[in-house]
Design a protein around this motif. Structure first.
Motif, PDB file in Angstrom:
ATOM      1  N   ALA A 175      35.287  35.648  39.273  1.00  0.00           N
ATOM      2  CA  ALA A 175      36.358  35.292  40.198  1.00  0.00           C
ATOM      3  C   ALA A 175      36.020  35.701  41.622  1.00  0.00           C
ATOM      4  O   ALA A 175      35.455  36.772  41.865  1.00  0.00           O
ATOM      5  CB  ALA A 175      37.658  35.954  39.763  1.00  0.00           C
ATOM      6  N   VAL A 226      38.067  35.532  45.517  1.00  0.00           N
ATOM      7  CA  VAL A 226      39.261  35.203  46.296  1.00  0.00           C
ATOM      8  C   VAL A 226      38.860  34.335  47.479  1.00  0.00           C
ATOM      9  O   VAL A 226      37.858  34.606  48.158  1.00  0.00           O
ATOM     10  CB  VAL A 226      39.972  36.478  46.778  1.00  0.00           C
ATOM     11  N   HIS A 238      33.264  39.468  45.189  1.00  0.00           N
ATOM     12  CA  HIS A 238      34.498  38.843  44.690  1.00  0.00           C
ATOM     13  C   HIS A 238      35.302  38.194  45.807  1.00  0.00           C
ATOM     14  O   HIS A 238      36.505  37.983  45.670  1.00  0.00           O
ATOM     15  CB  HIS A 238      35.344  39.862  43.925  1.00  0.00           C
ATOM     16  N   SER A 287      39.375  39.484  40.746  1.00  0.00           N
ATOM     17  CA  SER A 287      40.293  39.180  41.850  1.00  0.00           C
ATOM     18  C   SER A 287      40.852  40.459  42.450  1.00  0.00           C
ATOM     19  O   SER A 287      40.968  40.597  43.672  1.00  0.00           O
ATOM     20  CB  SER A 287      41.430  38.291  41.358  1.00  0.00           C
ATOM     21  N   VAL A 342      47.967  34.952  48.313  1.00  0.00           N
ATOM     22  CA  VAL A 342      47.363  35.158  46.996  1.00  0.00           C
ATOM     23  C   VAL A 342      48.059  34.250  45.983  1.00  0.00           C
ATOM     24  O   VAL A 342      49.278  34.296  45.826  1.00  0.00           O
ATOM     25  CB  VAL A 342      47.495  36.631  46.552  1.00  0.00           C
ATOM     26  N   SER A 368      46.977  31.491  42.256  1.00  0.00           N
ATOM     27  CA  SER A 368      45.928  31.079  41.328  1.00  0.00           C
ATOM     28  C   SER A 368      45.067  29.957  41.907  1.00  0.00           C
ATOM     29  O   SER A 368      43.898  29.830  41.547  1.00  0.00           O
ATOM     30  CB  SER A 368      46.550  30.640  39.999  1.00  0.00           C
ATOM     31  N   ILE A 401      42.030  31.467  43.852  1.00  0.00           N
ATOM     32  CA  ILE A 401      41.048  32.265  43.120  1.00  0.00           C
ATOM     33  C   ILE A 401      40.072  31.284  42.486  1.00  0.00           C
ATOM     34  O   ILE A 401      40.453  30.465  41.643  1.00  0.00           O
ATOM     35  CB  ILE A 401      41.717  33.143  42.060  1.00  0.00           C
TER      36      ILE A 401
END
Length: 806
Positions: free
Chosen positions: A617, A619, A534, A584, A604, A606, A609
């Motif tokens: 998802a 990161v 992820h 995420s 962090v 949207s 991601i």
């Protein structure tokens, strides 16, 4: 018996007077006045007093009965002034060489013979420019300087500009104690000390008494005015003001001439009594001229601790640490209530602000505390002996002009050299292209082989490979704009295809960007440390020819942001959104716990991601990431960085970074996922423009449905929505200690997803059930979902399959 108190009073007065500084040179001039003027306990002499001499080709003495509207201690000297029509000077005999105050009083009087507000002039002393192109304000102002006078006289020059004039209301030239200004002071950099401070002129920028108390000149042995610190405080609600003047105990670490008891006996202290777990800083903001060094003196006296070794704190200038774990008791040999001071040189910068901060120390398990009693800031003259900001700009421009002149003078020589070098360049270019082609052949024809310089051209896993620039250009069709898939602060992101048909994302940094280079290094360093399903994987990088290029695995479905709003991409259903949220969270949980020291993402959002072909998802973007605090520390003190709308407010105020800062940002992403709208949406009504502010009100019971994306209407099961809303609200808690960990968030999100699977929301249906069995199942499944809060979590998740971190 009656005589004894008189003798005692005489002895006390004698002792007090013996400690009062008596300057050898003490010239106080009430300019333009024909008689002496009393100001408190001091007397300003008339302009014609000897042994001072005034030389001026054209002088006008102006007197009026009007005084400034603002009542000040020195208001008696302002009703008179001397006006100079040409270059003029005062000459003061100097009996004791060394440091001297020079104070110039200005107030443009309203006088029938001359409008003093139109004056424009310069003032110099010795080889120093004190004022240049000075235009006095409409209110009284005192310009204060310190000069080290090394001759038997001081000449103070007033130079009017063409078609203008100069004036002054009063003058002071006074000897100061030898210990008042040091010869050198420490800088807060490895360079150590700046010597020869006495060879510079100093100008007072700020002299501040903490504790929200003004100290008037008559309460200072050197007749200094100390402003209250309240107007300079950044957050007055985080401090408290304390006072205990009688407790001040001079023991040799400072003297009454360095600062009076009325300064050391008042203080501004961090207010942590209501919540000892709160770790805040107190900061004062001062306006300064860029391009100058500044002499900064901190005054301390612990008037609050009941015993020694109870006061530890950190001291910062412009967010840079100058003293860590400062122990006042150690500074004063454990003598409580003893005043002391420390000096620093703040190096020049391009900022117009100078920030002074006191923050709690984490050493010795100290109680979060901090104190400051007084502060002095003085501008240091530049290398040309000027204290004028305009001179600094002119010098910089002149320096640039000289540089361009030199450059221009060698252009002809360079042109001739270029003609001769052109042939050599063509030969070198051909050889380089041949070398690059050889590297490409090695890469795609012989995987795992090494180039001629011994460096692996490609690894079997395609991780950490240093790509030749020629390969990158080929994969992106020479950075074709048609292949751009994203643009950010670092630069542009292109889709690329390698010769083995591998799709990649190529992020190309902006050239010659110091910030970009720092992020480039950080991202490669961070991505080289970990691998997780992820987290976006690093394939390689390129740093040839000043390029900053990072090559990642390609994510077919782009950013989460584009699937929520702002594009024509297909909308995500609730289950997809929950799974993306969980993925995420797993990535961030791995960052926070997957190594001995946590890694804080710090950006962090949207847009960071990404979604692969299966909408899994990952990161991305670790350019701002930072290693977390040491085991025995609670946070990392660092400048605030991140994206607007996602920043943790506690981090923003205190500049203290923790994993909980990522948690807050993740909470904002959860709101975007739930509502399907951006963090800031100017098209919305005023009360709903800011998503977080609007959502905080809507997260309360009974209001949560109003936040849901209309596309998801009637799709989310109530229990799942309730669980999701609860965890989002906790992520957005004002204090970091009240926010959950990413592990706790992950647990609750999986709970929300599980609830979507075991709960069946009752639907309005006018048709009768086909069987008693169907009615029974619906009734049973809904009751389990409704009572989920009362069921043991171990039972609910007994059959859940959980994926381990990889």
């Amino acid at each position: 018996m009656g005589i004894f108190p008189v003798w005692m009073l005489f002895i006390m007065c004698f002792i007090c007077s013996s400690f009062q500084f008596n300057p050898v040179d003490n010239y106080l001039i009430d300019c333009g006045s024909s008689k002496n003027t009393s100001v408190g306990t001091r007397v300003f002499m008339a302009d014609n007093s000897s042994p001072i001499t005034l030389m001026s080709p054209q002088t006008i003495f102006v007197n009026t009965t009007s005084k400034p509207n603002t009542a000040t201690t020195d208001s008696a000297v302002y009703p008179s002034a001397v006006v100079f029509g040409g270059t003029s000077n005062y000459t003061f005999p100097i009996k004791k060489q060394g440091g001297h105050w020079i104070r110039l009083y200005f107030y443009p009087l309203n006088h029938e013979s001359r409008n003093l507000s139109t004056a424009r002039f310069s003032v110099s002393a010795q080889s120093f420019t004190l004022l240049k192109d000075f235009r006095p304000p409409s209110v009284p102002v005192v310009k204060e300087y310190v000069l080290n006078i090394t001759s038997n006289s001081l000449v103070l020059n007033f130079i009017p500009y063409k078609d203008s004039f100069a004036f002054v209301n009063a003058l002071e030239v006074i000897s100061i104690p030898d210990e008042l200004i040091p010869n050198s002071a420490k800088t807060f950099s490895p360079s150590g000390e700046q010597d020869n401070l006495w060879k510079h002129a100093l100008e007072k920028v700020a002299r501040v008494n903490m504790g929200n108390r003004v100290v008037n000149p008559e309460n200072d042995s050197l007749w200094r005015h100390w402003d209250s610190d309240f107007s300079f405080l950044k957050h007055g609600n985080l401090v408290k003001f304390v006072e205990n003047v009688r407790a001040v105990n001079y023991t040799g670490f400072s003297t009454n001439d360095i600062a009076p008891p009325s300064v050391y006996g008042t203080a501004t202290q961090l207010d942590t009594e209501s919540d000892p777990n709160t770790r805040t800083n107190m900061t004062w903001l001062f306006e300064v001229d860029p391009g100058f060094n500044y002499f900064v003196r901190f005054h301390f006296c612990d008037i609050v601790s009941p015993q020694p070794n109870q006061m530890f704190f950190n001291v910062y200038i412009n967010s840079l640490s100058v003293v860590r774990d400062f122990d006042l008791s150690k500074q004063t040999s454990n003598i409580l209530r003893s005043p002391c001071y420390i000096d620093f040189i703040a190096r020049s910068s391009n900022s117009r602000n100078l920030n002074i901060t006191i923050g709690p120390s984490e050493a010795y398990n100290a109680y979060p505390n901090g104190i400051l009693n007084g502060l002095e800031i003085m501008k240091i003259s530049d290398s040309k002996g000027s204290l004028d900001f305009g001179d600094t700009i002119v010098q910089s421009s002149t320096s640039k002009l000289k540089s361009w002149t030199i450059i221009g003078s060698i252009v002809v020589v360079i042109f001739v050299a270029l003609v001769l070098a052109l042939v050599l360049f063509i030969i070198w270019r051909r050889r380089k292209l041949a070398h690059a082609n050889h590297a490409v052949q090695d890469q795609f024809g012989n995987k795992g082989r090494k180039s001629t310089d011994g460096i692996a051209t490609i690894s079997s896993s395609k991780i950490g490979y240093s790509f030749p620039l020629a390969v990158i250009k080929e994969a992106t069709k020479n950075f074709n704009d048609g292949l751009i898939i994203g643009v950010g602060g670092f630069g542009k992101v292109y889709m690329g295809v390698l010769r083995d048909e591998t799709k990649v994302a190529v992020k190309r940094g902006v050239p010659h960007s110091q910030q970009g280079f720092s992020e480039f290094e950080t991202e490669i360093e961070m991505l080289s440390q970990f691998r997780h399903r992820h987290l976006v994987s690093l394939i390689g990088y390129c740093d040839e020819q000043n390029e900053m290029i990072i090559v990642y695995e390609y994510m077919d479905n782009g950013t989460l942001k584009n699937h929520l709003y702002g594009s024509d991409l297909p909308k995500l259903n609730w289950r997809q959104r929950l799974e993306i949220c969980i993925g995420s969270a797993k990535g961030l949980h791995y960052l926070h716990t997957g190594s001995t020291k946590a890694i804080i993402h710090r950006d962090v959002k949207s847009a960071n991601i990404l979604l692969d072909e299966n909408l899994m998802a990952k990161v991305a973007d670790f350019g701002l990431s930072k290693n977390g605090p040491e085991i025995d520390h609670t946070h990392v003190s660092t400048a605030v960085k991140g994206s607007f709308g996602y920043l943790d407010p506690e981090y923003l105020i205190r500049q203290q970074l923790t994993e909980k800062s990522d948690v807050y940002s993740f909470g904002v992403v959860m709101l975007e996922i739930l509502s399907g709208r951006p963090v800031i949406d100017p098209s919305q009504p005023r009360e709903t423009v800011n998503l977080v502010e609007w959502a905080i009100k809507g997260l309360s019971p009974g209001e949560l449905e109003k936040l849901v994306d209309p596309f998801l209407a009637q799709e989310i099961k109530p229990e799942s929505l309730k669980t999701f809303g609860e965890i989002a609200e906790k992520c957005l808690a004002e204090r970091g200690v009240d926010r959950p960990t990413m592990g706790e968030i992950l647990w609750k999100l999986e709970c929300a997803l599980q609830l979507e699977g075991i709960c069946v929301r009752p639907r309005l249906n006018t048709q009768p059930s086909n069987s008693h069995f169907e009615d029974s199942v619906l009734s049973t499944q809904y009751s389990v979902g409704s009572d989920i809060d009362g069921v043991s979590m171990s039972k609910v998740f007994s059959n859940m399959v959980r994926t381990d971190m990889r």
